[in-house]
Write a protein that holds these residues in place. Structure first.
Motif, PDB file in Angstrom:
ATOM      1  N   GLY A 107     -15.302 -10.034   6.012  1.00  0.00           N
ATOM      2  CA  GLY A 107     -14.030  -9.958   5.305  1.00  0.00           C
ATOM      3  C   GLY A 107     -14.074  -8.991   4.124  1.00  0.00           C
ATOM      4  N   CYS A 108     -12.896  -8.664   3.602  1.00  0.00           N
ATOM      5  CA  CYS A 108     -12.802  -7.772   2.443  1.00  0.00           C
ATOM      6  C   CYS A 108     -11.355  -7.798   1.956  1.00  0.00           C
ATOM      7  CB  CYS A 108     -13.174  -6.335   2.824  1.00  0.00           C
ATOM      8  SG  CYS A 108     -12.004  -5.610   3.967  1.00  0.00           S
ATOM      9  N   ARG A 109     -11.059  -6.994   0.953  1.00  0.00           N
ATOM     10  CA  ARG A 109      -9.686  -6.877   0.461  1.00  0.00           C
ATOM     11  C   ARG A 109      -9.269  -5.406   0.542  1.00  0.00           C
ATOM     12  NH1 ARG A 109      -6.871 -10.607  -3.702  1.00  0.00           N
ATOM     13  NH2 ARG A 109      -4.833  -9.617  -3.675  1.00  0.00           N
ATOM     14  N   HIS A 110      -8.048  -5.170   0.954  1.00  0.00           N
ATOM     15  CA  HIS A 110      -7.604  -3.785   1.180  1.00  0.00           C
ATOM     16  C   HIS A 110      -6.124  -3.671   0.839  1.00  0.00           C
ATOM     17  CE1 HIS A 110      -7.297   0.084   3.364  1.00  0.00           C
ATOM     18  NE2 HIS A 110      -6.154  -0.376   3.831  1.00  0.00           N
ATOM     19  N   SER A 111      -5.743  -2.533   0.272  1.00  0.00           N
ATOM     20  CA  SER A 111      -4.340  -2.305  -0.066  1.00  0.00           C
ATOM     21  C   SER A 111      -3.738  -1.279   0.901  1.00  0.00           C
ATOM     22  CB  SER A 111      -4.262  -1.796  -1.509  1.00  0.00           C
ATOM     23  OG  SER A 111      -2.925  -1.776  -1.899  1.00  0.00           O
ATOM     24  N   ILE A 112      -2.632  -1.638   1.522  1.00  0.00           N
ATOM     25  CA  ILE A 112      -2.025  -0.794   2.574  1.00  0.00           C
ATOM     26  C   ILE A 112      -1.361   0.435   1.946  1.00  0.00           C
ATOM     27  CG2 ILE A 112      -0.330  -0.780   4.454  1.00  0.00           C
ATOM     28  CD1 ILE A 112      -0.681  -3.812   4.682  1.00  0.00           C
ATOM     29  N   ILE A 113      -1.511   1.586   2.579  1.00  0.00           N
ATOM     30  CA  ILE A 113      -0.885   2.819   2.044  1.00  0.00           C
ATOM     31  C   ILE A 113       0.647   2.712   2.107  1.00  0.00           C
ATOM     32  CG2 ILE A 113      -2.789   4.395   2.579  1.00  0.00           C
ATOM     33  CD1 ILE A 113      -1.109   5.283   5.071  1.00  0.00           C
ATOM     34  N   PRO A 114       1.344   3.503   1.268  1.00  0.00           N
ATOM     35  CA  PRO A 114       2.813   3.463   1.291  1.00  0.00           C
ATOM     36  C   PRO A 114       3.378   3.923   2.632  1.00  0.00           C
ATOM     37  CG  PRO A 114       1.982   4.743  -0.585  1.00  0.00           C
ATOM     38  CD  PRO A 114       0.813   4.445   0.269  1.00  0.00           C
ATOM     39  N   ASP A 115       4.561   3.435   2.923  1.00  0.00           N
ATOM     40  CA  ASP A 115       5.211   3.758   4.196  1.00  0.00           C
ATOM     41  C   ASP A 115       5.912   5.111   4.082  1.00  0.00           C
ATOM     42  OD1 ASP A 115       7.020   3.890   6.409  1.00  0.00           O
ATOM     43  OD2 ASP A 115       6.666   1.752   6.694  1.00  0.00           O
ATOM     44  N   ARG A 116       5.257   6.148   4.608  1.00  0.00           N
ATOM     45  CA  ARG A 116       5.803   7.508   4.436  1.00  0.00           C
ATOM     46  C   ARG A 116       7.108   7.684   5.218  1.00  0.00           C
ATOM     47  NH1 ARG A 116       3.577  10.740   8.884  1.00  0.00           N
ATOM     48  NH2 ARG A 116       2.399   9.257  10.128  1.00  0.00           N
ATOM     49  N   ILE A 117       7.337   6.858   6.241  1.00  0.00           N
ATOM     50  CA  ILE A 117       8.588   7.008   6.996  1.00  0.00           C
ATOM     51  C   ILE A 117       9.746   6.380   6.219  1.00  0.00           C
ATOM     52  CG2 ILE A 117       9.719   6.616   9.212  1.00  0.00           C
ATOM     53  CD1 ILE A 117       7.172   8.458   9.283  1.00  0.00           C
ATOM     54  N   GLN A 118       9.480   5.237   5.577  1.00  0.00           N
ATOM     55  CA  GLN A 118      10.530   4.692   4.701  1.00  0.00           C
ATOM     56  C   GLN A 118      10.809   5.657   3.546  1.00  0.00           C
ATOM     57  OE1 GLN A 118      10.989   0.544   3.644  1.00  0.00           O
ATOM     58  NE2 GLN A 118       9.116   0.038   4.742  1.00  0.00           N
ATOM     59  N   VAL A 119       9.757   6.224   2.960  1.00  0.00           N
ATOM     60  CA  VAL A 119       9.951   7.187   1.859  1.00  0.00           C
ATOM     61  C   VAL A 119      10.844   8.328   2.336  1.00  0.00           C
ATOM     62  CG1 VAL A 119       8.823   8.819   0.300  1.00  0.00           C
ATOM     63  CG2 VAL A 119       7.683   6.661   0.852  1.00  0.00           C
ATOM     64  N   GLY A 120      10.482   8.903   3.485  1.00  0.00           N
ATOM     65  CA  GLY A 120      11.244  10.038   4.012  1.00  0.00           C
ATOM     66  C   GLY A 120      12.684   9.656   4.288  1.00  0.00           C
ATOM     67  N   GLU A 124       9.627   5.497  -5.464  1.00  0.00           N
ATOM     68  CA  GLU A 124       8.349   5.174  -6.111  1.00  0.00           C
ATOM     69  C   GLU A 124       7.385   4.478  -5.155  1.00  0.00           C
ATOM     70  OE1 GLU A 124       9.228   2.915  -9.628  1.00  0.00           O
ATOM     71  OE2 GLU A 124       9.568   4.751 -10.789  1.00  0.00           O
ATOM     72  N   GLY A 125       6.098   4.575  -5.474  1.00  0.00           N
ATOM     73  CA  GLY A 125       5.073   3.971  -4.634  1.00  0.00           C
ATOM     74  C   GLY A 125       4.806   4.890  -3.454  1.00  0.00           C
ATOM     75  N   VAL A 126       4.673   6.189  -3.760  1.00  0.00           N
ATOM     76  CA  VAL A 126       4.631   7.227  -2.720  1.00  0.00           C
ATOM     77  C   VAL A 126       3.346   8.025  -2.868  1.00  0.00           C
ATOM     78  CG1 VAL A 126       5.806   9.352  -1.973  1.00  0.00           C
ATOM     79  CG2 VAL A 126       7.157   7.448  -2.857  1.00  0.00           C
ATOM     80  N   ILE A 127       2.793   8.517  -1.772  1.00  0.00           N
ATOM     81  CA  ILE A 127       1.756   9.559  -1.855  1.00  0.00           C
ATOM     82  C   ILE A 127       2.467  10.875  -1.526  1.00  0.00           C
ATOM     83  CG2 ILE A 127      -0.452  10.393  -0.945  1.00  0.00           C
ATOM     84  CD1 ILE A 127      -1.158   7.462  -0.310  1.00  0.00           C
ATOM     85  N   PRO A 128       2.824  11.669  -2.557  1.00  0.00           N
ATOM     86  CA  PRO A 128       3.663  12.855  -2.308  1.00  0.00           C
ATOM     87  C   PRO A 128       3.072  13.817  -1.269  1.00  0.00           C
ATOM     88  CG  PRO A 128       3.593  12.373  -4.650  1.00  0.00           C
ATOM     89  CD  PRO A 128       2.593  11.460  -3.994  1.00  0.00           C
ATOM     90  N   LYS A 129       1.745  13.863  -1.198  1.00  0.00           N
ATOM     91  CA  LYS A 129       1.064  14.744  -0.222  1.00  0.00           C
ATOM     92  C   LYS A 129       1.497  14.388   1.217  1.00  0.00           C
ATOM     93  CE  LYS A 129      -2.468  17.389   1.126  1.00  0.00           C
ATOM     94  NZ  LYS A 129      -2.142  18.803   1.133  1.00  0.00           N
ATOM     95  N   HIS A 130       1.725  13.100   1.476  1.00  0.00           N
ATOM     96  CA  HIS A 130       2.137  12.679   2.830  1.00  0.00           C
ATOM     97  C   HIS A 130       3.531  13.185   3.183  1.00  0.00           C
ATOM     98  CE1 HIS A 130      -0.665   8.886   2.801  1.00  0.00           C
ATOM     99  NE2 HIS A 130      -1.328  10.027   2.858  1.00  0.00           N
ATOM    100  N   MET A 131       4.285  13.597   2.156  1.00  0.00           N
ATOM    101  CA  MET A 131       5.709  13.901   2.357  1.00  0.00           C
ATOM    102  C   MET A 131       5.984  15.400   2.448  1.00  0.00           C
ATOM    103  SD  MET A 131       6.319  10.784   2.439  1.00  0.00           S
ATOM    104  CE  MET A 131       7.845  11.233   3.204  1.00  0.00           C
TER     105      MET A 131
END
Ligand code: EPU
Length: 418
Positions: A219-232, A248-255
């Motif tokens: 097991g471990c803990r992980h944070s899910i990346i932002p939803d680039r399709i919702q952002v778009g 907000e809550g975006v990785i601009p590089k993905h966009m």
């Protein structure tokens, strides 16, 4: 129901990515102890997947945007029918169950069926790892006495096949190399989780991924990346309504592909640390040509939303989808709203002009988003979009978010829903 014609203004916060979440949740079953995922989107696909894991014997607890999956008591239960048919991404149970138990019986996936979506590359991968795959009346029976690492060259760049092979190969004996792998950010997210669980994966995000199999994962803990399709989608909505929206809550590089197209049309896009701001002007939008391609190209999942925006340009745009050449079920619906769009092969030729209100039907998730965007641009009357259960699969709190941005949008139960 949408009374359009209002520019969107304000700030919207984006949740974790659907297409990561639906892979990370089944990935968790490869562990022998609990996996916690943060930044979980509140969408129906996640709820259905959580129930599937419960049916397999996992303990799944959810609070706000955090899910804890304890798969220590998981059983190898055949899943030929039922909930697996409601999701496209149930195919990830094939790789995850195969990795954990050396066997899986999973019904062929449902989900958004905008065109036939084969899984031959997933199967090719499992077979290369030493599994036998049999189609038993629409369910795949996949068994392996022992999974062995292999070199796999994907004939087609496939997100699903790349992830499914990573899942199974994480628990195989020896090394696996996936060549011509998909490079989407969701692949990196899955590899990051698997590595935190004890897997040994290198190269995710490039076209060559190397996986050294391990005997045990934890097991471990992980944070899910932002939803680039919702952002778009929100970026496109802001532009389509001539608004000013900070996402907000975006990785601009993905966009970058979306940002470039919106700028080419004449909108201003500011890239901040973890946000993007879209500022429209009153100048007519330039028509543009868009090609939906694998990442980092323009995402096919934003092709339908983009169609609606291009109806607002001053001139003729050509939008081509090189991933799904028939993903145009939104086009006849947009035509009901007065859009002037001609389909030619895998392209839509869109002549800009104002839309008018109509009763339209969403036949899949992104087509639904496209129709909402179209409705937001209409200056008179009320646009009625039915089939919104598709939208619930991938957009959390869409109506609430849009209302906060100033849209006049609400939900009603119509006679079609009863
Ligand atoms: N393909 C094959 N054989 C395969 C696999 C894929 O021919 O074995 C073809 C497909 O028909 C398609 C292309 O390869 O033409 C790419 O498909 P891919 O496997 O990459 O798609 P997917 O993994 O099934 C994911 C997303 C989709 C998104 C595509 C492309 C998930 C759960 N789904 O599907 O998301 O459109 O990648 O980026 O991750 C959506 O969110 O609305 C959605 C449909």
């Amino acid at each position: 129901m949408i009374r359009g014609g209002r520019p969107l203004h304000g700030v919207v916060q984006i949740s974790g990515a659907k297409n990561s979440a639906v892979a990370l949740i089944p990935a968790a079953i490869l562990a022998e102890s609990a996996v916690t995922l943060d930044n979980l989107p509140a969408i129906s696909d996640v709820a259905v997947y959580s129930d599937i894991l419960r049916d397999l014997g996992a303990v799944v607890e959810r609070k706000d945007d955090i899910i804890r999956i304890d798969p220590s008591e998981l059983k190898s239960v055949p899943m030929p029918n039922g909930k697996v048919k409601m999701l496209r991404a149930s195919y990830y149970l094939m790789g995850a169950m195969l990795g954990r138990f050396g066997e899986a019986v999973i019904g062929l996936p449902g989900g958004c069926n905008f065109e036939p979506r084969p899984i031959d590359q997933h199967i090719k991968g499992f077979e290369a790892l030493g599994a036998t795959v049999v189609n038993e009346h629409g369910a795949m029976r996949i068994t392996a006495k022992e999974l062995r690492g292999a070199k796999i060259f994907l004939d087609i760049v496939s997100v699903g096949a790349t992830i499914n092979i990573m899942l199974a190969a994480s628990r195989a004996k020896g090394s696996t190399i996936i060549e011509n792998a998909a490079k989407e950010p969701e692949i990196i997210d899955v590899a990051t989780l698997l590595n935190a669980m004890g897997a040994r994966i290198k190269g995710a995000g490039t076209e060559t991924i190397r996986i050294e199999g391990v005997d045990q994962m934890h097991g471990c803990r992980h944070s899910i990346i932002p939803d680039r399709i919702q952002v778009g989608t929100y970026m496109i909505m802001a532009a389509a309504t001539r608004g000013d929206v900070t996402v907000e809550g975006v990785i601009p590089k993905h966009m970058e592909a979306v940002t470039a197209k919106l700028r080419e049309m004449g909108a201003t896009v500011e890239e901040l640390d973890d946000a993007v701001r879209i500022i429209s002007s009153d100048e007519p939008y330039h028509p543009v040509d868009v090609k939906a391609l694998v990442y980092p190209g323009f995402a096919t999942d934003l092709q339908s939303p983009m169609t609606s925006l291009l109806t607002q340009a001053n001139g003729v745009s050509v939008l081509s989808d090189y991933i799904y050449g028939n993903r145009f079920k939104h086009v006849p619906e947009l035509a009901l709203m007065g859009a002037n769009i001609r389909l030619e092969g895998r392209s839509a030729i869109i002549e800009g002009g104002p839309l008018s209100s109509a009763k339209v039907h969403a036949t899949d998730l992104r087509a639904g988003a496209a129709l909402v965007i179209a409705g937001l641009t209409v200056k008179d009357g009320i646009t009625e979009v039915t089939g919104v259960e598709y939208i619930d699969r991938g957009y959390d709190n869409l109506v609430e978010n849009l209302r906060r941005l100033g849209a006049d949008i609400w939900r009603e139960t119509t006679s079609d829903d009863k």
